[in-house]
Design a protein around this motif. Structure first.
Motif, PDB file in Angstrom:
ATOM      1  N   ILE A   1       8.563 -13.430  -4.442  1.00 28.36           N
ATOM      2  CA  ILE A   1       9.460 -12.179  -4.615  1.00 28.36           C
ATOM      3  C   ILE A   1       9.093 -11.108  -3.696  1.00 28.36           C
ATOM      4  N   TYR A   2       9.756 -10.265  -2.940  1.00 22.97           N
ATOM      5  CA  TYR A   2       9.584  -9.605  -1.839  1.00 22.97           C
ATOM      6  C   TYR A   2      10.295  -8.088  -2.022  1.00 22.97           C
ATOM      7  N   LEU A   3       9.864  -7.030  -1.633  1.00 20.19           N
ATOM      8  CA  LEU A   3      10.427  -5.749  -1.898  1.00 20.19           C
ATOM      9  C   LEU A   3      11.084  -5.377  -0.433  1.00 20.19           C
ATOM     10  N   TYR A   4      12.079  -4.596  -0.244  1.00 25.53           N
ATOM     11  CA  TYR A   4      12.431  -3.976   0.817  1.00 25.53           C
ATOM     12  C   TYR A   4      13.055  -2.907   0.409  1.00 25.53           C
ATOM     13  N   GLY A   5      13.230  -1.648   1.465  1.00 22.50           N
ATOM     14  CA  GLY A   5      13.724  -0.713   1.233  1.00 22.50           C
ATOM     15  C   GLY A   5      12.854   0.508   1.164  1.00 22.50           C
ATOM     16  N   SER A   6      13.236   1.664   0.527  1.00 22.38           N
ATOM     17  CA  SER A   6      12.540   2.891   0.500  1.00 22.38           C
ATOM     18  C   SER A   6      11.124   2.804  -0.490  1.00 22.38           C
ATOM     19  N   VAL A   7      11.198   1.813  -1.438  1.00 28.84           N
ATOM     20  CA  VAL A   7      10.048   1.819  -2.382  1.00 28.84           C
ATOM     21  C   VAL A   7       8.694   1.287  -1.579  1.00 28.84           C
ATOM     22  N   PRO A   8       8.849   0.143  -0.857  1.00 26.47           N
ATOM     23  CA  PRO A   8       7.694  -0.362   0.038  1.00 26.47           C
ATOM     24  C   PRO A   8       7.517   0.379   1.096  1.00 26.47           C
TER      25      PRO A   8
ATOM     26  N   LYS B   1      16.209   8.770  -8.016  1.00 25.92           N
ATOM     27  CA  LYS B   1      17.458   8.727  -6.808  1.00 25.92           C
ATOM     28  C   LYS B   1      17.410   7.484  -5.962  1.00 25.92           C
ATOM     29  N   SER B   2      16.427   6.814  -5.632  1.00 30.28           N
ATOM     30  CA  SER B   2      16.117   5.862  -4.714  1.00 30.28           C
ATOM     31  C   SER B   2      16.699   4.428  -5.568  1.00 30.28           C
ATOM     32  N   ASP B   3      17.066   3.210  -4.829  1.00 29.54           N
ATOM     33  CA  ASP B   3      17.316   1.987  -5.300  1.00 29.54           C
ATOM     34  C   ASP B   3      16.071   1.301  -5.335  1.00 29.54           C
ATOM     35  N   LEU B   4      15.750   0.310  -6.043  1.00 30.72           N
ATOM     36  CA  LEU B   4      14.846  -0.917  -6.014  1.00 30.72           C
ATOM     37  C   LEU B   4      15.428  -2.027  -5.627  1.00 30.72           C
TER      38      LEU B   4
ATOM     39  N   ASP C   1       0.904  -1.074   0.016  1.00 27.76           N
ATOM     40  CA  ASP C   1      -0.066   0.183  -0.106  1.00 27.76           C
ATOM     41  C   ASP C   1       0.650   1.266  -0.012  1.00 27.76           C
ATOM     42  N   ASN C   2       2.191   1.069   0.527  1.00 27.26           N
ATOM     43  CA  ASN C   2       3.028   2.309   0.363  1.00 27.26           C
ATOM     44  C   ASN C   2       3.715   2.586  -0.841  1.00 27.26           C
ATOM     45  N   ILE C   3       3.443   1.647  -1.851  1.00 27.84           N
ATOM     46  CA  ILE C   3       4.401   1.958  -3.069  1.00 27.84           C
ATOM     47  C   ILE C   3       3.898   3.027  -3.804  1.00 27.84           C
ATOM     48  N   GLN C   4       4.638   4.179  -4.203  1.00 24.32           N
ATOM     49  CA  GLN C   4       4.119   5.292  -4.828  1.00 24.32           C
ATOM     50  C   GLN C   4       3.812   4.810  -6.193  1.00 24.32           C
ATOM     51  N   PRO C   5       2.932   5.455  -6.962  1.00 24.96           N
ATOM     52  CA  PRO C   5       2.441   4.922  -8.182  1.00 24.96           C
ATOM     53  C   PRO C   5       3.652   5.179  -9.350  1.00 24.96           C
ATOM     54  N   GLU C   6       4.438   6.161  -9.163  1.00 25.32           N
ATOM     55  CA  GLU C   6       5.452   6.101 -10.115  1.00 25.32           C
ATOM     56  C   GLU C   6       6.576   4.869 -10.257  1.00 25.32           C
ATOM     57  N   PHE C   7       6.472   4.244  -9.222  1.00 28.61           N
ATOM     58  CA  PHE C   7       7.352   2.881  -9.193  1.00 28.61           C
ATOM     59  C   PHE C   7       6.370   1.718  -9.489  1.00 28.61           C
ATOM     60  N   ASN C   8       5.162   1.874  -9.929  1.00 30.82           N
ATOM     61  CA  ASN C   8       4.524   0.479 -10.180  1.00 30.82           C
ATOM     62  C   ASN C   8       5.246  -0.067 -11.389  1.00 30.82           C
ATOM     63  N   THR C   9       5.360   0.660 -12.351  1.00 28.36           N
ATOM     64  CA  THR C   9       5.898   0.200 -13.546  1.00 28.36           C
ATOM     65  C   THR C   9       7.020  -0.711 -13.451  1.00 28.36           C
TER      66      THR C   9
ATOM     67  N   VAL D   1      14.427   4.353 -10.872  1.00 29.06           N
ATOM     68  CA  VAL D   1      14.990   4.129 -10.028  1.00 29.06           C
ATOM     69  C   VAL D   1      16.705   4.097 -10.338  1.00 29.06           C
ATOM     70  N   SER D   2      17.546   4.482  -9.393  1.00 25.12           N
ATOM     71  CA  SER D   2      18.935   4.718  -9.728  1.00 25.12           C
ATOM     72  C   SER D   2      19.661   3.256 -10.063  1.00 25.12           C
TER      73      SER D   2
END
Length: 263
Positions: free
Chosen positions: A56-63, A71-74, A28-36, A106-107
């Motif tokens: 598959i799991y996300l961690y870090g600033s995106v989730p 600027k941010s990593d995925l 729910d925290n993922i910003q729309p800009e990162f969905n693609t 993403v950087s």
């Protein structure tokens, strides 16, 4: 780092009312800009490793919802149903490079694989099992995290996450060869800050994820190392770009880190 700019009380201590670590990652925290780019990673992994990925799991600033476009990593953890081979690691490096080049939101794309059989071993309680339960959210497939217990900050977790800093350098050698000086500086700065912070999280009664707060807490607990912590922070956020200074700092702190840091 702003000396007085962070209000840690407003941020909370990262623990629930019973002292368990709160997982700040959520789809729910993922910003729309990162969905693609997130969808592109999922599609490419499933195409490259058909029927081999459990989750598959996300961690870090995106989730966590704090990522900055461009600027941010995925950051992605992948649980394989079987053993991860050298060929798999090479394929993951190729995917990481190609997606980062074609998706400028993403950087950098980090892909961290693990084998389900190993993850389920009891000795992984403070490492992979903690990681999936408290530091990630499942974006595709089977969510193993629901089977793992909640945990509180501890030295067991710190030592499992930190590992041996010399081994970390060995493991990163191949990746460093493909990274820019800015990326290497940031990776080493973040590694040092998080390693130092994890070791005093239990004592501090907190579990912070934002690198600026980790740095501020570390400076408070380690006043004799405050200059080195400040240097690591400047490297971590990209305000200082120097591979040479990053490695010198890493070598200066690796012995106290391996010893359990800071007397």
């Amino acid at each position: 780092m702003p000396r007085g700019g962070l209000n840690m009380s407003a941020q909370g201590n990262g623990l629930d009312e019973r002292g368990y670590i709160i997982n700040s990652c959520s789809l729910d925290n993922i910003q729309p800009e990162f969905n693609t780019v997130v969808n592109a990673v999922i599609d490419e992994l499933c195409l490259c490793f058909p029927d081999r990925i459990d989750g598959i799991y996300l961690y870090g600033s995106v989730p966590r919802g704090t990522a900055k476009v461009g600027k941010s990593d995925l950051d992605v953890s992948i649980v394989f149903k079987d053993a991860v081979t050298n060929a798999d690691n090479e394929a993951l490096c190729s995917i990481s490079s190609s997606i980062a080049k074609s998706h400028h939101q993403v950087s950098k794309l980090d892909l961290d694989p693990g084998c389900m059989q190993n993850i389920l071993l009891p000795q992984e309680k403070y490492h992979w099992q903690f990681w999936l339960r408290h530091c990630c959210c499942c974006v595709w497939g089977n969510d193993l995290s629901r089977h793992f217990p909640q945990q509180k900050p501890s030295l067991h977790i710190a030592r499992a996450l930190n590992g041996d800093v010399d081994v970390f350098l060995e493991q990163m050698t191949g990746k460093f060869a493909r990274m820019s000086e800015n990326e290497i500086s940031r990776v080493l700065g973040k590694k040092l800050l998080r390693s130092a912070y994890y070791l005093i999280a239990e004592q501090d009664g907190s579990w912070h994820t934002e690198i600026a707060i980790c740095a501020e807490v570390a400076r408070k607990h380690y006043p004799q190392h405050k200059d080195d912590i400040q240097l690591a922070y400047q490297l971590a956020i990209g305000h200082l770009v120097s591979k040479e200074k990053a490695f010198v700092l890493y070598n200066r702190l690796r012995e106290p880190l391996n010893a359990g840091f800071i007397k």
